[in-house]
Motif scaffolding. Structure first.
Motif, mmCIF file in Angstrom:
data_model
loop_
_atom_site.group_PDB
_atom_site.id
_atom_site.type_symbol
_atom_site.label_atom_id
_atom_site.label_comp_id
_atom_site.label_asym_id
_atom_site.label_seq_id
_atom_site.Cartn_x
_atom_site.Cartn_y
_atom_site.Cartn_z
ATOM 1 N N ASP A 111 -11.310 19.208 9.766
ATOM 2 C CA ASP A 111 -12.274 18.489 8.931
ATOM 3 C C ASP A 111 -13.444 19.407 8.618
ATOM 4 O O ASP A 111 -13.755 20.325 9.372
ATOM 5 C CB ASP A 111 -12.777 17.235 9.641
ATOM 6 N N ILE A 115 -17.901 10.853 3.936
ATOM 7 C CA ILE A 115 -17.687 9.515 4.517
ATOM 8 C C ILE A 115 -16.569 9.637 5.536
ATOM 9 O O ILE A 115 -15.487 10.155 5.231
ATOM 10 C CB ILE A 115 -17.338 8.533 3.395
ATOM 11 N N HIS A 116 -16.838 9.190 6.756
ATOM 12 C CA HIS A 116 -15.897 9.464 7.838
ATOM 13 C C HIS A 116 -15.065 8.260 8.244
ATOM 14 O O HIS A 116 -14.434 8.267 9.286
ATOM 15 C CB HIS A 116 -16.659 10.009 9.054
ATOM 16 N N GLU A 117 -15.103 7.248 7.418
ATOM 17 C CA GLU A 117 -14.359 6.019 7.715
ATOM 18 C C GLU A 117 -12.896 6.324 8.095
ATOM 19 O O GLU A 117 -12.164 6.963 7.342
ATOM 20 C CB GLU A 117 -14.406 5.152 6.450
ATOM 21 N N ARG A 144 -5.009 12.182 3.755
ATOM 22 C CA ARG A 144 -5.213 10.859 3.170
ATOM 23 C C ARG A 144 -6.699 10.538 3.069
ATOM 24 O O ARG A 144 -7.472 10.811 3.978
ATOM 25 C CB ARG A 144 -4.525 9.801 4.046
ATOM 26 N N ASN A 145 -7.051 9.973 1.942
ATOM 27 C CA ASN A 145 -8.427 9.522 1.723
ATOM 28 C C ASN A 145 -9.418 10.671 1.805
ATOM 29 O O ASN A 145 -10.525 10.515 2.313
ATOM 30 C CB ASN A 145 -8.780 8.408 2.726
ATOM 31 N N VAL A 146 -8.992 11.823 1.332
ATOM 32 C CA VAL A 146 -9.848 13.011 1.288
ATOM 33 C C VAL A 146 -9.970 13.491 -0.161
ATOM 34 O O VAL A 146 -11.072 13.767 -0.647
ATOM 35 C CB VAL A 146 -9.247 14.151 2.151
ATOM 36 N N LEU A 153 -12.972 14.975 -3.684
ATOM 37 C CA LEU A 153 -13.020 16.339 -4.210
ATOM 38 C C LEU A 153 -13.054 16.341 -5.734
ATOM 39 O O LEU A 153 -12.619 15.391 -6.380
ATOM 40 C CB LEU A 153 -11.799 17.121 -3.729
ATOM 41 N N GLY A 207 -8.391 16.823 6.896
ATOM 42 C CA GLY A 207 -9.466 15.866 6.615
ATOM 43 C C GLY A 207 -9.329 14.725 7.606
ATOM 44 O O GLY A 207 -9.207 13.558 7.246
ATOM 45 N N CYS A 208 -9.325 15.090 8.891
ATOM 46 C CA CYS A 208 -8.951 14.118 9.944
ATOM 47 C C CYS A 208 -10.119 13.257 10.386
ATOM 48 O O CYS A 208 -9.947 12.357 11.192
ATOM 49 C CB CYS A 208 -8.403 14.859 11.151
ATOM 50 N N SER A 209 -11.332 13.581 9.919
ATOM 51 C CA SER A 209 -12.521 12.866 10.369
ATOM 52 C C SER A 209 -12.603 12.905 11.901
ATOM 53 O O SER A 209 -12.432 13.960 12.492
ATOM 54 C CB SER A 209 -12.524 11.438 9.805
ATOM 55 N N GLU A 245 -6.405 9.648 12.950
ATOM 56 C CA GLU A 245 -5.160 9.869 12.204
ATOM 57 C C GLU A 245 -4.242 10.860 12.931
ATOM 58 O O GLU A 245 -3.026 10.664 13.016
ATOM 59 C CB GLU A 245 -5.503 10.383 10.805
ATOM 60 N N VAL A 257 -11.165 23.329 0.457
ATOM 61 C CA VAL A 257 -11.371 23.943 -0.847
ATOM 62 C C VAL A 257 -11.455 25.466 -0.737
ATOM 63 O O VAL A 257 -10.908 26.190 -1.568
ATOM 64 C CB VAL A 257 -12.651 23.373 -1.492
ATOM 65 N N TYR A 310 -8.325 -0.172 0.941
ATOM 66 C CA TYR A 310 -8.861 1.088 1.472
ATOM 67 C C TYR A 310 -10.391 1.007 1.536
ATOM 68 O O TYR A 310 -10.994 1.313 2.566
ATOM 69 C CB TYR A 310 -8.441 2.295 0.616
ATOM 70 N N GLY A 346 -12.645 23.032 9.110
ATOM 71 C CA GLY A 346 -11.960 23.743 8.040
ATOM 72 C C GLY A 346 -12.357 23.137 6.711
ATOM 73 O O GLY A 346 -12.664 21.947 6.634
HETATM 74 C C1 LIG Z 1 -12.599 9.005 4.720
HETATM 75 S S1 LIG Z 1 -12.280 10.313 5.829
HETATM 76 C C2 LIG Z 1 -10.527 10.210 5.963
HETATM 77 C C3 LIG Z 1 -10.063 10.328 7.378
HETATM 78 C C4 LIG Z 1 -8.560 10.160 7.580
HETATM 79 N N1 LIG Z 1 -7.817 11.143 6.845
HETATM 80 C C5 LIG Z 1 -8.120 8.772 7.194
HETATM 81 O O1 LIG Z 1 -7.497 8.592 6.148
HETATM 82 O O2 LIG Z 1 -8.382 7.828 7.930
HETATM 83 C C6 LIG Z 1 -12.513 11.714 4.764
HETATM 84 C C7 LIG Z 1 -12.740 12.991 5.539
HETATM 85 O O3 LIG Z 1 -12.516 14.099 4.653
HETATM 86 C C8 LIG Z 1 -13.363 15.138 5.046
HETATM 87 N N2 LIG Z 1 -13.522 16.108 3.944
HETATM 88 C C9 LIG Z 1 -14.128 15.905 2.751
HETATM 89 N N3 LIG Z 1 -14.082 17.034 2.030
HETATM 90 C C10 LIG Z 1 -13.420 17.960 2.769
HETATM 91 C C11 LIG Z 1 -13.074 19.315 2.563
HETATM 92 N N4 LIG Z 1 -13.400 19.979 1.447
HETATM 93 N N5 LIG Z 1 -12.403 19.963 3.550
HETATM 94 C C12 LIG Z 1 -12.074 19.312 4.703
HETATM 95 N N6 LIG Z 1 -12.391 18.030 4.954
HETATM 96 C C13 LIG Z 1 -13.057 17.353 3.995
HETATM 97 C C14 LIG Z 1 -14.657 14.413 5.380
HETATM 98 O O4 LIG Z 1 -15.502 15.180 6.212
HETATM 99 C C15 LIG Z 1 -14.153 13.124 6.037
HETATM 100 O O5 LIG Z 1 -14.167 13.212 7.433
#
Ligand SMILES: C[S@@+](CC[C@H](N)C(=O)[O-])C[C@H]1O[C@@H](n2cnc3c(N)ncnc32)[C@H](O)[C@@H]1O
Length: 536
Positions: free
Chosen positions: A142, A71-73, A218-220, A224, A110-112, A116, A198, A455, A195
């Motif tokens: 991301d 989720i890329h929100e 944040r929000n990543v 997991l 996890g910058c989407s 951010e 995990v 959120y 990247g």
């Molecule tokens: C909801 S977005 C958060 C974006 C930003 N950090 C924010 O808070 O606004 C979550 C992002 O985490 C990334 N993500 C999820 N699992 C990940 C992983 N194992 N490694 C890197 N990125 C990951 C997703 O692709 C997604 O773009």
């Protein structure tokens, strides 16, 4: 694809991407893998086999699948409270610490699509006017290569600016038709790369992910597998220089998993800091009434006081402290649930309401009963709806609301938890958990739930009002004012006659009028009389 194959793929996704897919996510996994299999001309079974190979093409395919599963929100200036803390404390401290080397390394993990990372650059430029004479590098990474490609372009539509303060957009972006392009100097210091948090090694000198000053993740972590989080926290620790900070989304990194980090609990965020040599790692709480205190069990569950009905449903007293999802401000008109209240609308992709059994007209009836104060009857109707139509997020939440109004807090919490399992983005359920924690005196827990509510639904008006109430109780009128201002902005975007969950007796306009009486900016701290506005 058979159920067994799907379960195997679920396992692979956990191992390769670290993503924790719950049972209700499986239909999304099925759809996504079928879509990708068709796109590359493989049968579903062959697709799963292909993914289990170590071929470079399979590696690329994982990227594509990840883009469909995550989720890329995101948006600029997400979580104003946390950013205010960065601007006020963290960034100035880092600038002071690095004044000799004139070098800063920041990472949005996890910058989407990049909002951010650019927000970090904007904040830093405000704290460090001499930025152009420093060696500054902001990295955004991301899992999703599509998201990273968009981040690198640095071109955004108006939705990305939905909670940005006036003036910033014009200052840091240039307009090209409907899109806004990040200014050159900011793009030059911000670098994006794919990247996997995990699997990838950390520290990672090849990608300059070492000796970092700040990691924003944040929000990543919520996506997991929880079992992987302590290890990731340790690797973040190793990638930071001593004195560097890790900031996660609210309650995303349990304090018990902090490893060697020092933890400071602020009203707006928890900060994890790699201690400098000779410093001891500890847990501190800042800004609590009475100053700085030690607090060991930060994630302890709320133990609500049973028997005290929540002040909801009938004639709420302002400022209200309850959560409301829903309204799409500015660009889209607010959704109005068939149940009659703005809020409780689902995000795209979450489970739709069944058409038989527990119907939408049930929720209208339940809300009417709640408005009339017939909480017991409302509970019975909700329970009947769940029995006959199967569990549904809004009915479970309404059963919770009725239970809470009857003073049965434990039962209300249980209903909310079930609603969240079924529909993780159903903000009213998160908000009601926050209210219950608040009523039982656990502000830390209340804050975490309310933040989660906004959120999952950034336009969730009552979430802001709930947080405002909490800050007001702590005497922090400035933050309370900020949250009320956001609620006001969102209310103004609603049709005047909309009913806002869970204020069933009020229209949006009436709520706004009542709120405006409270939205007086706080006086300067020095002249602040020590009185508190009654919040309930
Ligand atoms: C909801 S977005 C958060 C974006 C930003 N950090 C924010 O808070 O606004 C979550 C992002 O985490 C990334 N993500 C999820 N699992 C990940 C992983 N194992 N490694 C890197 N990125 C990951 C997703 O692709 C997604 O773009």
């Amino acid at each position: 694809m058979s159920d067994e194959e799907l379960q195997y793929l679920q396992l692979l996704v956990g191992r390769r991407l670290g993503l924790f897919l719950r049972t209700h996510d499986l239909s999304r996994l099925r759809r996504a893998s079928q879509e990708r299999a068709t796109r590359i001309g493989l049968k579903p079974v062959a697709y799963v086999q292909f993914l289990s190979t170590l071929l470079p093409e399979a590696e690329r395919e994982w990227q594509e699948l990840a883009s469909l599963l995550t989720i890329h929100e995101t948006y600029f200036f997400r979580d104003q409270g946390q950013l205010a803390l960065l601007r006020r404390q963290v960034l100035p401290e880092l600038v002071r610490a690095r004044a000799q080397q004139r070098r800063l390394r920041l990472w949005s993990a996890g910058c989407s699509t990049g909002e951010e990372a650019y927000t970090l650059g904007i904040l830093l430029s405000e704290v460090l006017p001499e930025l152009s004479r420093w060696d500054v590098r902001i990295v955004g990474s991301d899992l999703s290569s599509r998201a990273v490609a968009l981040a690198s372009q640095g071109s955004y539509g108006s939705w990305s600016f939905r909670l940005m303060e006036a003036g910033y957009q014009e200052r840091y972006f240039t307009r090209h038709g409907d899109a806004w392009q990040v200014v050159d100097w900011l793009r030059a210091i911000t670098h994006f790369q794919t990247g996997n948090l995990v699997l990838d090694p950390l520290p990672n000198p090849a990608l300059q992910l070492e000796e970092l000053d700040l990691i924003l993740c944040r929000n990543v972590l919520i996506y997991l597998d929880r079992a992987l989080i302590p290890d990731l926290a340790q690797r973040f620790f190793a990638a930071l220089r001593p004195g560097g900070y890790l900031v996660t989304g609210h309650a995303e990194l349990p304090v018990e998993s902090r490893g060697g980090f020092s933890v400071t609990v602020h009203a707006d965020s928890v900060l994890f800091r790699r201690p400098a040599p000779g410093e001891e790692a500890g847990i501190r709480r800042v800004g609590a009434p009475g100053g700085v205190t030690q607090r060991p069990g930060l994630t302890a569950a709320a133990a609500p006081a049973e028997g005290r009905p929540l002040p909801t449903g009938k004639a709420p007293v302002l400022p209200p402290r309850l959560p409301t999802p829903g309204a799409r401000p500015r660009t889209t008109p607010a959704p109005r649930e068939p149940g009659g209240a703005v809020g409780g609308s689902r995000r795209p992709g979450t489970r739709p309401a069944p058409t038989a059994g527990g119907t939408e007209s049930d929720s209208l009836r339940i809300r009417t009963l709640l408005r009339l104060g017939s909480h017991r009857e409302a509970l019975v109707v909700a329970q009947d709806g769940i029995r006959t139509g199967g569990p549904r997020g809004d009915l479970l939440y309404l059963a919770g609301r009725a239970s809470a109004n009857l003073g049965e807090h434990r039962q209300a919490q249980e209903y909310c938890r079930q609603a969240i399992v079924l529909e993780p983005y159903y903000a009213p359920a998160h908000g009601l958990l926050g209210e219950i924690a608040d009523v039982s005196g656990d502000r830390v827990e209340a804050r975490a739930h309310l933040r989660r509510a906004i959120y999952v639904q950034p336009e969730f008006i009552a979430g802001y009002l709930g947080l405002a109430g909490l800050h007001e109780d702590e005497g922090d009128r400035e933050r309370a004012h900020r949250h009320r201002e956001t609620a006001r902005r969102l209310l103004r975007a609603l049709p005047p006659g909309a009913v806002v969950e869970p204020y069933y007796e009020l229209t949006a306009q009436r709520l706004l009028e009542q709120l405006e009486q409270f939205c007086v900016p706080p006086p300067p701290v020095a002249s602040l009389p020590h009185t508190r506005v009654a919040t309930r």
